[in-house]
Design an enzyme around this catalytic site. Structure first.
Site, mmCIF file in Angstrom:
data_model
loop_
_atom_site.group_PDB
_atom_site.id
_atom_site.type_symbol
_atom_site.label_atom_id
_atom_site.label_comp_id
_atom_site.label_asym_id
_atom_site.label_seq_id
_atom_site.Cartn_x
_atom_site.Cartn_y
_atom_site.Cartn_z
ATOM 1 N N HIS A 217 3.124 -1.074 -20.940
ATOM 2 C CA HIS A 217 2.190 -1.061 -19.811
ATOM 3 C C HIS A 217 1.052 -0.065 -20.061
ATOM 4 C CE1 HIS A 217 6.269 -1.962 -18.126
ATOM 5 N NE2 HIS A 217 5.602 -3.017 -17.691
ATOM 6 N N HIS A 399 -2.504 2.063 -7.929
ATOM 7 C CA HIS A 399 -1.871 2.417 -6.659
ATOM 8 C C HIS A 399 -2.569 1.762 -5.469
ATOM 9 C CE1 HIS A 399 0.525 4.728 -3.831
ATOM 10 N NE2 HIS A 399 -0.577 5.035 -3.178
ATOM 11 N N ILE A 401 -4.383 -1.010 -5.366
ATOM 12 C CA ILE A 401 -4.131 -2.447 -5.380
ATOM 13 C C ILE A 401 -2.710 -2.734 -4.904
ATOM 14 C CG2 ILE A 401 -3.891 -4.472 -6.881
ATOM 15 C CD1 ILE A 401 -6.071 -3.257 -8.656
ATOM 16 N N ARG A 541 4.584 7.898 -14.206
ATOM 17 C CA ARG A 541 3.722 7.728 -15.371
ATOM 18 C C ARG A 541 2.723 8.856 -15.547
ATOM 19 N NH1 ARG A 541 2.395 1.222 -14.879
ATOM 20 N NH2 ARG A 541 4.534 0.534 -15.080
ATOM 21 N N ASP A 554 -2.270 13.758 -5.330
ATOM 22 C CA ASP A 554 -1.458 12.603 -5.691
ATOM 23 C C ASP A 554 -1.834 11.402 -4.838
ATOM 24 O OD1 ASP A 554 0.995 11.324 -6.951
ATOM 25 O OD2 ASP A 554 1.510 11.208 -4.822
ATOM 26 N N ALA A 555 -2.000 10.250 -5.474
ATOM 27 C CA ALA A 555 -2.435 9.047 -4.750
ATOM 28 C C ALA A 555 -1.399 8.619 -3.707
ATOM 29 C CB ALA A 555 -2.692 7.911 -5.729
#
Length: 577
Positions: A217, A399, A401, A541, A554-555
């Site tokens: 990925h 994130h 999406i 990740r 952080d998202a």
């Protein structure tokens, strides 16, 4: 780029439909993926594998006699949800229990773990098997953190052959773990992949360079180097794999291995054969005997250019299971007796799900909960691009999406069940399943956990009050920390959820109304989300690129804060739950 698609959002669903149409003699579609369309032995263990779409032949192409009984299929590069996995497992179950096999990615670990718990609660014995063959993704001391790549095929093959031989679940699980412990892979990438409808690759490799150890990925590898000749790449593969022998293998000389040279999407078979020519020479020189090697595409990354080499170090038992016949759409071995096809009636999906009875007051509350979900969707849609930008600093940028897909799926499901008279609790629980289904990945799993916990606390009989809501949020916090394993300070949504839950419960205990308590806690959540900018990520990740994220919040923490503040505004405007 991707040339052939209709609507990008429908790509995964349409590829499943086409795959089943092309392989109806072996597979049939169920909600969440595919299962065998042929009869399996009653009382045997069912092997259910899965992960995101975009990796064909993994995972649907490995369903068939002698291989998997079912495959749960998520969206492109997104884990299937717990509900999807559960559906596939129930459909595949032969009465001997279920072994769930998957690559060791955070979203998969969460979703398969939840599905396993549900299956066990329903009386179906179940075990979990995360594949951990990628030696570049973690050190030997942290081997449990390694990713699953093309070693999936070797491990799934052993597990499936053991199940086909009639071993019970405990023995199938033991043999599958044994195969996983003796399987090692190493891969490289030359370029990234472009998903349907996208104008840029999901990840990139500098032109003329090769990323050693890059994940399927786009997860970071070990280092970049110039693209070598085929023989040199073969030497890189073999040297790395021979440098780490599994426990129980004292020396390479005299050993027997199953070898898999895997193309990741754009490297063609002819190129792979050129590389394998040298791989075979090198292994022979090291005194290693290769047993029934496989060269081709087995676990891909859409149209990514790259390759990997897998070695499963055999003993007598593993070699017997590796030799066993199989007949799946993308993998055939040996002489397979054609199995009896299921009858048309047996192929039918169950009728529409039923809803628990709900009181009139809970049905009214469900309508108000639906309004809150719709407001959440509007907020996330307007923030999706910014959430993606924040996530891209040290992550993969998806994130926003994923959150958008999840909340829109939740709203659609909530509208459906509200129209059918669902209570507030059932509406949230069904919306939770839809969120996890549509979003996939880690955030999808965690939001599924959160909404389910709150929905369960609300129930379908009483009007929700402040105490019940605060209890639901506390249970959501406990569930997310249990499944996600994150702690405060790890730079995740937990850094917002913990203080939000604490302040909400404290304010409610002191007699504050739900509206006032929620608003106080939402202010704390906003501040906590912004404070994550000063933390280094310890999960997911973003962890390998931790330093890059310093100074950026952080998202997941930001999206949670946005949502609780949106809900707080509506509660203040007298839109009670």
């Amino acid at each position: 780029m991707t040339y052939l698609f209709n609507q990008p959002s429908a790509f995964a669903a349409e590829l499943i439909e086409g795959f089943v149409a092309a392989n109806a003699d072996k597979v049939r579609q169920v909600r969440g993926g595919v299962v065998r369309s042929t009869r399996s032995k009653a009382g045997t263990v069912a092997i259910v594998v899965g992960g995101g779409s975009g990796h064909y032949p993994a995972f649907a192409g490995l369903v068939g006699q002698g291989l998997a009984h079912g495959a749960a299929m998520g969206n492109l590069f997104a884990s299937p949800s717990a509900q999807q996995i559960y559906n596939v497992a129930v459909a595949a179950n032969n009465g001997g229990g279920v072994l769930l096999g998957f690559g060791n990615y955070a979203g998969d670990v969460l979703h398969f773990g939840q599905a396993c718990e549900r299956l066990r609660a329903d009386g179906i014995p179940c075990e979990l098997l995360p594949v951990t063959d990628d030696i570049s993704s973690a050190s030997v001391s942290e081997i449990e953190k390694r990713r699953g790549v093309a070693g999936d095929l070797a491990v799934f093959k052993v597990a499936s052959a053991a199940a086909e031989a009639g071993h019970n679940l405990a023995e199938v699980f033991r043999l599958a773990q044994h195969a996983n412990q003796r399987t090692r892979s190493f891969g490289v990438a030359f370029s990234g992949c472009t998903l349907p409808g996208a104008t840029h690759p999901l990840f990139e490799v500098e032109k003329g360079h090769m990323a050693l150890g890059m994940g399927i990925h786009g997860e970071p590898g070990i280092k970049d180097t110039l693209v070598p000749r085929a023989d040199v790449l073969a030497e890189i593969f073999v040297d790395n794999l021979l440098s780490e022998l599994p426990a129980g293998v004292a020396a390479a000389k005299g050993q027997r291995v199953a070898a898999i040279l895997n193309g990741l999407g754009s490297v063609k078979y002819e190129e792979l054969f050129v590389v394998y020519r040298r791989v075979a020479q090198l292994l022979a020189s090291a005194g290693v005997t290769v047993v029934e090697p496989e060269v081709g595409e087995f676990v891909t990354s859409f149209n990514m250019a790259g390759a990997s080499l897998t070695l499963m170090w055999l003993d007598d038992t593993l070699e017997t299971l590796w030799h066993a016949p199989a007949n799946a759409p993308a993998y055939r071995k040996g002489s397979v007796i054609v199995a009896e096809a299921l009858s048309p009636a047996e192929r039918e999906e169950p009728v529409q799900e039923t809803l628990p009875e709900a009181s009139a007051v809970s049905q009214q509350s469900a309508q108000r909960v639906l309004l809150l979900l719709e407001a959440m969707a509007q907020q996330i849609q307007s923030s999706a691009e910014e959430l993606g930008r924040i996530d891209a600093v040290a992550g993969d940028g998806d994130h926003g999406i994923g959150m958008e897909r999840g909340v829109l799926g939740a709203v659609a499901k909530a509208r459906e069940v509200a129209a059918r008279g669902a209570g507030a609790g059932t509406l949230l629980c069904r919306a939770a399943d839809a969120w996890a289904d549509q979003a996939g990945g880690t955030s999808g799993a965690l939001w599924g956990v959160a909404l389910t916990a709150i929905g369960t606390a609300l129930g379908d009989q009483q009007e929700p009050d402040a105490s019940r809501v605060a209890t639901g949020v506390r249970h959501a916090r406990e569930g997310i920390m249990h499944f996600g394993k994150a702690q405060p300070g790890d730079k995740t949504m937990v850094d917002v959820l913990v203080p939000f839950s604490d302040h909400l419960s404290q304010a409610v205990a002191q007699g504050a109304s739900l509206s006032d308590a929620w608003q106080q806690a939402a202010t704390v959540a906003h501040d906590a989300a912004q404070a994550t900018a000063q933390l280094l990520p310890k999960m997911g990740r973003a962890r390998p690129l931790a330093e890059k994220s310093l100074g950026t919040p952080d998202a997941g923490a930001i999206s949670l804060a946005l949502i609780v503040n949106t809900v707080g505004s509506l509660l203040h405007d007298k839109t009670p739950v």
